[in-house]
Design an enzyme around this catalytic site. Structure first.
Site, PDB file in Angstrom:
ATOM      1  N   ASP A  42      41.269  50.391 -61.749  1.00  0.00           N
ATOM      2  CA  ASP A  42      41.636  49.936 -60.409  1.00  0.00           C
ATOM      3  C   ASP A  42      40.686  48.854 -59.902  1.00  0.00           C
ATOM      4  O   ASP A  42      41.100  47.933 -59.190  1.00  0.00           O
ATOM      5  CB  ASP A  42      41.646  51.121 -59.440  1.00  0.00           C
ATOM      6  CG  ASP A  42      42.875  52.012 -59.625  1.00  0.00           C
ATOM      7  OD1 ASP A  42      43.801  51.594 -60.342  1.00  0.00           O
ATOM      8  OD2 ASP A  42      42.897  53.121 -59.056  1.00  0.00           O
TER       9      ASP A  42
ATOM     10  N   ASN B 218      41.404  47.204 -50.755  1.00  0.00           N
ATOM     11  CA  ASN B 218      41.094  48.595 -50.406  1.00  0.00           C
ATOM     12  C   ASN B 218      40.475  48.730 -49.024  1.00  0.00           C
ATOM     13  O   ASN B 218      41.033  49.373 -48.145  1.00  0.00           O
ATOM     14  CB  ASN B 218      40.149  49.207 -51.435  1.00  0.00           C
ATOM     15  CG  ASN B 218      40.872  49.945 -52.544  1.00  0.00           C
ATOM     16  OD1 ASN B 218      42.091  50.043 -52.543  1.00  0.00           O
ATOM     17  ND2 ASN B 218      40.118  50.456 -53.500  1.00  0.00           N
TER      18      ASN B 218
ATOM     19  N   HIS C 176      18.195  55.234 -42.051  1.00  0.00           N
ATOM     20  CA  HIS C 176      18.409  55.386 -40.620  1.00  0.00           C
ATOM     21  C   HIS C 176      19.827  54.961 -40.243  1.00  0.00           C
ATOM     22  O   HIS C 176      20.429  54.108 -40.887  1.00  0.00           O
ATOM     23  CB  HIS C 176      17.402  54.543 -39.829  1.00  0.00           C
ATOM     24  CG  HIS C 176      15.983  54.945 -40.058  1.00  0.00           C
ATOM     25  ND1 HIS C 176      15.405  56.045 -39.456  1.00  0.00           N
ATOM     26  CD2 HIS C 176      15.015  54.397 -40.834  1.00  0.00           C
ATOM     27  CE1 HIS C 176      14.145  56.153 -39.850  1.00  0.00           C
ATOM     28  NE2 HIS C 176      13.884  55.166 -40.687  1.00  0.00           N
TER      29      HIS C 176
ATOM     30  N   ASP D 184      26.213  56.178 -40.133  1.00  0.00           N
ATOM     31  CA  ASP D 184      25.795  55.438 -41.328  1.00  0.00           C
ATOM     32  C   ASP D 184      26.677  54.236 -41.590  1.00  0.00           C
ATOM     33  O   ASP D 184      26.417  53.464 -42.520  1.00  0.00           O
ATOM     34  CB  ASP D 184      25.835  56.351 -42.560  1.00  0.00           C
ATOM     35  CG  ASP D 184      24.728  57.392 -42.548  1.00  0.00           C
ATOM     36  OD1 ASP D 184      23.753  57.211 -41.800  1.00  0.00           O
ATOM     37  OD2 ASP D 184      24.845  58.398 -43.283  1.00  0.00           O
TER      38      ASP D 184
ATOM     39  N   THR E  34      43.210  56.162 -50.652  1.00  0.00           N
ATOM     40  CA  THR E  34      42.918  57.135 -51.715  1.00  0.00           C
ATOM     41  C   THR E  34      41.626  56.789 -52.448  1.00  0.00           C
ATOM     42  O   THR E  34      41.349  57.351 -53.515  1.00  0.00           O
ATOM     43  CB  THR E  34      44.084  57.196 -52.728  1.00  0.00           C
ATOM     44  OG1 THR E  34      44.387  55.873 -53.190  1.00  0.00           O
ATOM     45  CG2 THR E  34      45.327  57.799 -52.085  1.00  0.00           C
ATOM     46  N   ALA E  35      40.833  55.877 -51.870  1.00  0.00           N
ATOM     47  CA  ALA E  35      39.578  55.457 -52.495  1.00  0.00           C
ATOM     48  C   ALA E  35      38.392  55.955 -51.653  1.00  0.00           C
ATOM     49  O   ALA E  35      38.309  57.138 -51.342  1.00  0.00           O
ATOM     50  CB  ALA E  35      39.573  53.937 -52.668  1.00  0.00           C
ATOM     51  N   TYR E  36      37.487  55.063 -51.273  1.00  0.00           N
ATOM     52  CA  TYR E  36      36.277  55.451 -50.550  1.00  0.00           C
ATOM     53  C   TYR E  36      36.605  56.160 -49.236  1.00  0.00           C
ATOM     54  O   TYR E  36      35.929  57.118 -48.846  1.00  0.00           O
ATOM     55  CB  TYR E  36      35.435  54.201 -50.305  1.00  0.00           C
ATOM     56  CG  TYR E  36      34.040  54.436 -49.784  1.00  0.00           C
ATOM     57  CD1 TYR E  36      33.371  55.648 -49.989  1.00  0.00           C
ATOM     58  CD2 TYR E  36      33.369  53.426 -49.087  1.00  0.00           C
ATOM     59  CE1 TYR E  36      32.084  55.846 -49.516  1.00  0.00           C
ATOM     60  CE2 TYR E  36      32.076  53.617 -48.617  1.00  0.00           C
ATOM     61  CZ  TYR E  36      31.439  54.820 -48.822  1.00  0.00           C
ATOM     62  OH  TYR E  36      30.166  55.008 -48.350  1.00  0.00           O
TER      63      TYR E  36
ATOM     64  N   LEU F 295      38.960  58.137 -48.563  1.00  0.00           N
ATOM     65  CA  LEU F 295      39.292  59.541 -48.824  1.00  0.00           C
ATOM     66  C   LEU F 295      38.027  60.372 -48.949  1.00  0.00           C
ATOM     67  O   LEU F 295      37.942  61.493 -48.423  1.00  0.00           O
ATOM     68  CB  LEU F 295      40.128  59.638 -50.101  1.00  0.00           C
ATOM     69  CG  LEU F 295      40.596  61.040 -50.509  1.00  0.00           C
ATOM     70  CD1 LEU F 295      41.511  61.641 -49.456  1.00  0.00           C
ATOM     71  CD2 LEU F 295      41.299  60.988 -51.864  1.00  0.00           C
ATOM     72  N   SER F 296      37.015  59.832 -49.632  1.00  0.00           N
ATOM     73  CA  SER F 296      35.732  60.538 -49.762  1.00  0.00           C
ATOM     74  C   SER F 296      35.063  60.737 -48.414  1.00  0.00           C
ATOM     75  O   SER F 296      34.310  61.694 -48.225  1.00  0.00           O
ATOM     76  CB  SER F 296      34.805  59.752 -50.697  1.00  0.00           C
ATOM     77  OG  SER F 296      35.377  59.583 -51.967  1.00  0.00           O
TER      78      SER F 296
END
Length: 295
Positions: A74, A148, A159, A178, A189-191, A193-194
């Site tokens: 991907d 994406n 920090h 952050d 469905t990539a970052y 999703l995490s």
């Protein structure tokens, strides 16, 4: 109405991958048997030079090809998308990576699936990208594009950073976290999703904003209209944060910089072989249960 015929086929692949190279050679042989004119990306000339193929830059492939086939994961397709979306050339992905949400043709099915596409049996999806512009005062100091996501990160520091979010010129919130993920449906469905963001069907015209470890229990992902203009103004940090498009090398953000994000005018034309199903992809890639009662 007859489907478009693909005769000039461009090939792009992940450099240095033996698996991708094996599939590339198989693909070249098959395409030539079908009477197609094959053009490879210049970076592949050393690896495929013995085949005597025409080579060109991605820009040249976009201008001269009817179809571009990406052999890799991907991530490889993400890089190709940022180029070929501007040329309106359809892209097909052969999976030589890990997950394969975008590159959904298996190597074992390469000839069968590509043959179906050449015969006009395929699904065409139009995926939108994001444009990112980094403004410092009245100057544009950086820009990028993402299929994406665009991500604001705290950078090298542990920090939190502080920033303001505006949507279509309306103040939404001031946040300590952050960072923030601004995701397309493709990137859901990539970052994102995490980070706890929602999974969005690719046909949805929406953008998800997913906070990264926000310093409040009430800060949750927010989904907005896909035509929204999103602006972030960084107001406080210990070290210079980063803004990154599709995980590429980030740009350093300074105090009071404005990050402007909006839908890109050009779209990626993504081909799938017949039978492609987004929900089946979620079941197989994300481990969803295949039937009621499965554990």
């Amino acid at each position: 109405m007859p489907r478009e015929t693909f005769r000039n086929i461009g090939l792009v692949a992940r450099s240095g991958s033996e698996q991708a190279l094996y599939s590339l050679r198989q693909l070249v042989h098959f395409l030539q048997q079908r009477g197609c004119n094959v053009i490879i990306e210049k970076s592949l000339d050393d690896e495929l030079g013995d085949l005597g193929l025409q080579a060109g830059s991605r820009k040249q492939l976009g201008e001269s090809c009817d179809l571009v086939v990406v052999v890799g994961g991907d991530g490889c397709l993400l890089g190709a998308a940022r180029t070929f979306a501007g040329h309106d050339v359809p892209v097909l992905g052969i999976n030589r990576g890990r997950l394969g949400f975008l590159t959904d043709v298996l190597p074992s099915e390469l000839e069968h699936r590509v043959g179906q596409v050449l015969d006009g049996d395929y699904r065409l999806e139009s995926r939108f990208l994001l444009d990112m512009e980094l403004n410092r005062g009245k100057r544009v100091v950086g820009h990028g594009a993402a299929l994406n996501d665009v991500v604001l990160l705290s950078g090298d520091s542990v920090h939190m950073i502080e920033f303001e979010l505006l949507i279509n010129g309306v103040f939404v919130y001031h946040q300590r976290s952050d960072g923030l993920i601004i995701s397309t449906p493709t990137g859901s469905t990539a970052y994102a999703l995490s980070g706890g963001g929602p999974i969005m069907h690719p046909a949805i015209d929406a953008i998800a904003l997913v906070p990264l470890n926000p310093h409040t229990l009430t800060s949750r992902p927010l989904v907005v209209d896909g035509n929204s203009e999103i602006k972030l103004r960084v107001t406080s940090f210990r070290q210079e944060p980063l803004v990154s498009c599709d995980g590429q090398d980030g740009l350093r953000v300074q105090h009071d910089d404005i990050i402007a994000i909006r839908k890109k005018p050009q779209r990626l034309q993504l081909l799938h072989p017949p039978g492609h199903d987004f929900y089946e992809a979620c079941r197989s890639k994300l481990g969803w249960s295949s039937r009621l009662g499965d554990g």
